[in-house]
Design a protein around this motif. Structure first.
Motif, short mmCIF file in Angstrom:
data_model
loop_
_atom_site.label_atom_id
_atom_site.label_comp_id
_atom_site.label_asym_id
_atom_site.label_seq_id
_atom_site.Cartn_x
_atom_site.Cartn_y
_atom_site.Cartn_z
N LEU A 147 37.06 13.08 15.37
CA LEU A 147 37.24 12.64 13.99
C LEU A 147 37.29 11.12 13.84
O LEU A 147 37.31 10.61 12.73
CB LEU A 147 38.51 13.27 13.41
CG LEU A 147 38.50 14.80 13.30
CD1 LEU A 147 39.88 15.32 12.99
CD2 LEU A 147 37.50 15.24 12.24
N GLU A 164 40.72 11.79 5.27
CA GLU A 164 40.19 13.11 5.64
C GLU A 164 40.09 13.25 7.16
O GLU A 164 39.59 12.32 7.81
CB GLU A 164 38.80 13.32 5.02
CG GLU A 164 38.34 14.77 5.14
CD GLU A 164 36.93 15.03 4.55
OE1 GLU A 164 36.66 16.17 4.22
OE2 GLU A 164 36.15 14.09 4.43
N TYR A 297 31.60 4.03 7.63
CA TYR A 297 32.35 5.22 7.27
C TYR A 297 32.48 5.23 5.76
O TYR A 297 32.74 4.21 5.15
CB TYR A 297 33.71 5.09 7.94
CG TYR A 297 34.70 6.19 7.78
CD1 TYR A 297 35.01 7.01 8.85
CD2 TYR A 297 35.37 6.39 6.57
CE1 TYR A 297 35.95 8.02 8.73
CE2 TYR A 297 36.31 7.39 6.45
CZ TYR A 297 36.60 8.20 7.53
OH TYR A 297 37.53 9.18 7.41
N ALA A 298 32.31 6.39 5.15
CA ALA A 298 32.53 6.49 3.71
C ALA A 298 33.36 7.72 3.44
O ALA A 298 33.29 8.71 4.18
CB ALA A 298 31.20 6.60 2.97
N GLU A 300 34.96 10.15 0.01
CA GLU A 300 34.87 10.42 -1.43
C GLU A 300 36.22 10.38 -2.14
O GLU A 300 36.47 11.19 -3.04
CB GLU A 300 34.22 11.80 -1.62
CG GLU A 300 35.01 12.99 -1.01
CD GLU A 300 34.58 13.39 0.39
OE1 GLU A 300 34.04 12.53 1.11
OE2 GLU A 300 34.79 14.56 0.78
N HIS A 319 25.81 10.94 -2.63
CA HIS A 319 26.59 11.87 -1.81
C HIS A 319 28.07 11.83 -2.20
O HIS A 319 28.67 12.87 -2.53
CB HIS A 319 26.39 11.50 -0.33
CG HIS A 319 27.14 12.35 0.64
ND1 HIS A 319 26.52 13.21 1.52
CD2 HIS A 319 28.47 12.47 0.90
CE1 HIS A 319 27.42 13.82 2.26
NE2 HIS A 319 28.62 13.38 1.91
N GLU A 320 28.66 10.66 -2.17
CA GLU A 320 30.11 10.56 -2.42
C GLU A 320 30.46 10.94 -3.86
O GLU A 320 31.52 11.51 -4.12
CB GLU A 320 30.64 9.16 -2.08
CG GLU A 320 30.34 8.67 -0.64
CD GLU A 320 30.73 9.64 0.47
OE1 GLU A 320 31.61 10.50 0.25
OE2 GLU A 320 30.14 9.53 1.58
N HIS A 323 30.55 14.66 -4.33
CA HIS A 323 31.83 15.20 -3.86
C HIS A 323 32.89 15.24 -4.95
O HIS A 323 33.87 15.98 -4.83
CB HIS A 323 32.40 14.36 -2.72
CG HIS A 323 31.89 14.70 -1.35
ND1 HIS A 323 31.89 15.99 -0.86
CD2 HIS A 323 31.42 13.91 -0.35
CE1 HIS A 323 31.43 15.97 0.40
NE2 HIS A 323 31.13 14.73 0.73
N GLU A 342 30.28 19.35 2.31
CA GLU A 342 29.26 18.47 2.91
C GLU A 342 27.84 18.99 2.70
O GLU A 342 26.91 18.19 2.54
CB GLU A 342 29.56 18.24 4.38
CG GLU A 342 30.93 17.60 4.65
CD GLU A 342 31.16 16.30 3.89
OE1 GLU A 342 30.19 15.71 3.38
OE2 GLU A 342 32.34 15.89 3.78
N PHE A 391 32.98 17.66 11.51
CA PHE A 391 31.94 16.99 10.71
C PHE A 391 30.60 16.98 11.44
O PHE A 391 29.84 16.03 11.34
CB PHE A 391 32.40 15.58 10.34
CG PHE A 391 33.61 15.58 9.44
CD1 PHE A 391 33.48 15.74 8.07
CD2 PHE A 391 34.90 15.46 9.97
CE1 PHE A 391 34.60 15.76 7.23
CE2 PHE A 391 36.01 15.47 9.14
CZ PHE A 391 35.87 15.63 7.77
N TYR A 396 26.52 19.30 7.45
CA TYR A 396 25.85 18.50 6.41
C TYR A 396 24.42 19.01 6.16
O TYR A 396 24.09 19.48 5.07
CB TYR A 396 25.80 17.03 6.85
CG TYR A 396 27.11 16.31 6.81
CD1 TYR A 396 28.13 16.57 7.73
CD2 TYR A 396 27.36 15.32 5.85
CE1 TYR A 396 29.34 15.89 7.69
CE2 TYR A 396 28.57 14.63 5.81
CZ TYR A 396 29.56 14.92 6.73
OH TYR A 396 30.75 14.25 6.68
N1 ARG Z 1 33.68 13.37 3.86
C1 ARG Z 1 33.13 12.18 4.48
C2 ARG Z 1 31.68 12.06 4.06
O1 ARG Z 1 31.26 12.71 3.17
C3 ARG Z 1 33.22 12.23 5.96
C4 ARG Z 1 34.58 12.06 6.51
C5 ARG Z 1 34.57 12.01 8.00
N2 ARG Z 1 35.92 11.99 8.50
C6 ARG Z 1 36.25 11.59 9.71
N3 ARG Z 1 37.52 11.59 10.03
N4 ARG Z 1 35.36 11.15 10.55
O2 ARG Z 1 30.90 11.34 4.59
#
Ligand code: ARG
Ligand code: ZN
Length: 463
Positions: A147, A164, A297-298, A300, A319-320, A323, A342, A391, A396
């Motif tokens: 993660l 997250e 890293y992004a 939402e 994308h975000e 969400h 995702e 993830f 995705y």
């Molecule tokens: N929900 C995020 C996205 O849409 C990804 C979060 C990934 N989290 C993590 N701990 N790596 O891109």
């Protein structure tokens, strides 16, 4: 005769004690400790049992130079069982005082679990307010799986806060699992010159006194804990509204000052477009935050997606913002259903491309489908996200492909009506994969079980 009646009454009372309906149960059995997990078997310690949070009121004081945080979290909750004690999730940080309904409560803090024993036990279905005073230097979570780093991440000028899946406990005591959503209020005090950005809207103008500025934010719609943010630092802001009239706030770290206008305009345009495709925007404002945090890293975060250390392009903004419907308004009950977040947000990227006259979703689908049979994506069934590889790209991409396969099977008309009904029927609620399949079958009048079985659950490439 009289005696006889009394005997019957006594017998009846005894029988009702044996039957042990909640109202008649002896007090000792009526109150017991709440579980230390909410029941997600993939994440057994996440969240807690025995209560449901309605509202978090978070008062946070933070100084970037010392990285010290002082907080008071006031949490309003409803008991779902009689409670002799209950847990909150909190990792690191020092708790100095806990009260329940204003009375001091005993507590222990071990690992990520804060156990609170109120002076008086809490009855089933009672509402109660727990207040936790805490402080320290928050440390982000660094997971043992894949993660990465998440939660409260200190930066040179503030903090990058993206939690997250379960990093909220790095900065406030919470029932840290998406199956318990609540409204939030934030009171964040920082050195003057630092901006504090949280979810929802500002309530009143930031006030400065004694060299410190207090920002008040309020998220009036239910929100999962992992979407809460208190991102702080030096920011350039642009405020206004989308062409359709949704309040819009964009923020960029000075290093990304040149991204600000594009972030503002694109976020506004996409918010409005998704409102025509998915149905009305679920929250009271939209926007985005670009911070100087080198992670690529992004997240939402509700009303304020957060982009870390890069200039976000239309694809990731699409994308975000997707969400906000799929993930934030409609929230998964269990992490294994993550493709409902995702897969939908990835498919939204393809829809955006199609909308812009670039590659169609169908062309993108075909590109992915032509990946060799040995591609790792075909081995990972996206309908069951694995806790040690949550993830994974399959969640995705193959999740998005699942939606395209569905679109081809039911036709555009049914497919786009389905997306809108899915978002409307479950607005602000919780969703499961079963619920989605059921709605898709009902709206199309087709047996879609083989399609979903192949796309979501088979460890090989669907035909
Ligand atoms: N929900 C995020 C996205 O849409 C990804 C979060 C990934 N989290 C993590 N701990 N790596 O891109
Ligand atoms: Zn996503």
């Amino acid at each position: 005769m009289r005696q006889h009646r009394r005997a019957i009454a006594l017998l009846a009372a005894f029988a009702s004690l044996l039957a042990c309906s909640p109202a008649d149960a002896p007090a000792a059995a009526a109150h017991r400790p709440g579980a230390s997990g909410i029941g997600d078997t993939d994440f057994p310690d996440d969240g807690n049992g025995g209560y449901d949070v309605r509202h978090y009121d978070l008062a946070i004081d933070y100084t970037p130079a010392t990285r010290r945080l002082d907080g008071v979290a006031t949490i309003k909750a409803g008991a779902t069982q009689g409670l002799s004690s209950f847990n909150l999730d909190l990792l690191g940080l020092d708790v100095s005082q806990v009260t329940v309904d204003g009375s001091p409560a005993r507590f222990t803090h071990q690992g990520g679990e804060l156990t609170v024993r109120p002076a008086e036990p809490i009855d089933d279905r009672a509402t109660f307010t727990v207040s936790v005073r805490y402080s320290g230097r928050p440390q982000p979570a660094t997971s043992t799986t894949n993660l990465g780093t998440f939660g409260f991440i200190p930066t040179a000028d503030g903090a990058f806060v993206a939690s997250e899946p379960n990093g909220s406990k790095t900065w406030f005591p919470s029932n840290d699992h998406p199956s318990d959503k609540a409204t939030f209020a934030f009171t964040i005090t920082v050195p003057a010159g630092v901006t504090a950005l949280a979810n929802g809207e500002l309530t009143g103008e930031p006030a400065t006194s004694g060299g410190r500025t207090t920002y008040r934010w309020s998220e009036r719609h239910p929100m999962a804990t992992y979407l809460a943010t208190a991102t702080m630092g030096k920011f350039k802001l642009r405020k206004g509204s989308t062409p359709a009239g949704v309040p819009n706030l964009a923020a960029a770290d000075p290093r990304f000052a040149s991204s600000l206008d594009k972030l503002y305009k694109t976020s506004g345009e996409i918010t409005d477009y998704w409102s025509t495709v998915f149905g009305p925007y679920p929250f009271a404002s939209t926007g985005g935050v670009v911070d100087d945090y080198a992670a690529g890293y992004a997240l939402e975060n509700q009303t304020k997606p957060l982009y870390g250390g890069f200039d976000p392009d239309e694809g990731i903004i699409a994308h975000e913002l997707a969400h906000q419907w799929f993930g934030n308004s409609l929230t998964i009950r269990r992490w294994k259903d993550l493709w409902l977040n995702e897969g939908f947000a990835t498919y939204a990227e393809w829809l955006w491309s199609e909308h812009k006259g670039k590659k169609t979703a169908d062309a993108i689908f075909k590109d992915h489908h032509s990946r060799p049979a040995g591609d790792p994506m075909w081995k990972y069934p996206p309908g069951r996200a694995k806790p040690d590889d949550l993830f994974n790209q399959s969640v995705y991409t193959r999740g998005g492909m699942t939606l395209h396969a569905l679109r081809r099977a039911v036709g555009d008309d049914t497919f786009f009506r389905l997306l809108k009904s899915w978002a409307a029927d479950n607005r602000y609620g919780h969703v499961t994969t079963e619920k989605f399949i059921e709605l898709a079958e009902r709206m199309s009048g087709k047996d879609l079980k083989p399609l979903f079985a192949a796309w979501l659950y088979q460890p090989r490439r669907p035909a």
